[in-house]
Design an enzyme around this catalytic site. Sequence first.
Site, PDB file in Angstrom:
ATOM      1  N   PHE A  36       0.835  -1.202   0.000  1.00  0.00           N
ATOM      2  CA  PHE A  36       0.000   0.000   0.000  1.00  0.00           C
ATOM      3  C   PHE A  36       0.870   1.252   0.000  1.00  0.00           C
ATOM      4  CE2 PHE A  36      -2.793   3.154   2.174  1.00  0.00           C
ATOM      5  CZ  PHE A  36      -3.702   3.283   1.141  1.00  0.00           C
ATOM      6  N   TYR A  37       2.030   1.163   0.653  1.00  0.00           N
ATOM      7  CA  TYR A  37       2.983   2.295   0.613  1.00  0.00           C
ATOM      8  C   TYR A  37       3.317   2.634  -0.833  1.00  0.00           C
ATOM      9  CZ  TYR A  37       7.572   4.510   0.498  1.00  0.00           C
ATOM     10  OH  TYR A  37       8.624   5.337   0.200  1.00  0.00           O
ATOM     11  N   ALA A  38       3.681   1.622  -1.625  1.00  0.00           N
ATOM     12  CA  ALA A  38       4.018   1.843  -3.034  1.00  0.00           C
ATOM     13  C   ALA A  38       2.817   2.386  -3.797  1.00  0.00           C
ATOM     14  CB  ALA A  38       4.515   0.545  -3.661  1.00  0.00           C
ATOM     15  N   ALA A  39       1.625   1.900  -3.447  1.00  0.00           N
ATOM     16  CA  ALA A  39       0.406   2.366  -4.118  1.00  0.00           C
ATOM     17  C   ALA A  39       0.173   3.856  -3.873  1.00  0.00           C
ATOM     18  CB  ALA A  39      -0.800   1.560  -3.642  1.00  0.00           C
ATOM     19  N   THR A  40       0.471   4.330  -2.654  1.00  0.00           N
ATOM     20  CA  THR A  40       0.283   5.764  -2.370  1.00  0.00           C
ATOM     21  C   THR A  40       1.272   6.608  -3.171  1.00  0.00           C
ATOM     22  OG1 THR A  40       1.781   5.792  -0.428  1.00  0.00           O
ATOM     23  CG2 THR A  40      -0.559   5.307  -0.026  1.00  0.00           C
TER      24      THR A  40
END
Length: 208
Positions: free
Chosen positions: A76-80
């Site tokens: 999710f970090y990468a998605a943000t």
Amino acid sequence: SIDKVVNLAAQAGVRYAIKKPKKYLNYNILGFLNIIQLSTEFKVSHLVYASTSSVYGNTKKFPTTENENTDNPLSFYAATKKCNEVIASSYSKLFNLKCSGLRFFTVYGPYGRPDMALFKFTKSIIDNDSLELFNNGKHYRDFTYIDDIIRGIYKIIKLTYSDKSHNIYNIGNGKSKFLKHFLNELEKNLGKKAKIIKKNLQKGDVYK
């Protein structure tokens, strides 16, 4: 009267994002939206912002280029961070705002995040504590020293664009190393062997 903005603020880390996704939503997406909105309102000439190499997910293409598909982030970090890039691309077209997204690769050095392997491993070895080694240290990281990151940021701040208003840049060492090699270097320099607890590859972590 602000001419250029460099936004390096974010909630970082792949593992913590699994536990606290709302923090990443608030800081990384809404926080970034505030910065880019104000940049347009105050007619900033160039917004430079931090993205991450994590947007590449489990790519098999190396060396990885900026044109690589980034539609499948594992965390999710990468998605943000991918969301930041999409927002910047949109704003650059809507408001003619010059934007540069910087995909950093495993930054290490003084004043680094305490949850990074450099500090966690070093502290565990010095204190004779056990450390968790995921995937038996058999994954690669492109360790990049902080001074090299800063040189890259400084060069990009000074760039002038004529044709393309949103650009993405990889900023890394360019030579991936086994995490186990990284640990061996710490052991050698500290003169002590690590007590290792072997773990499987973390959810959300990429192999290389």
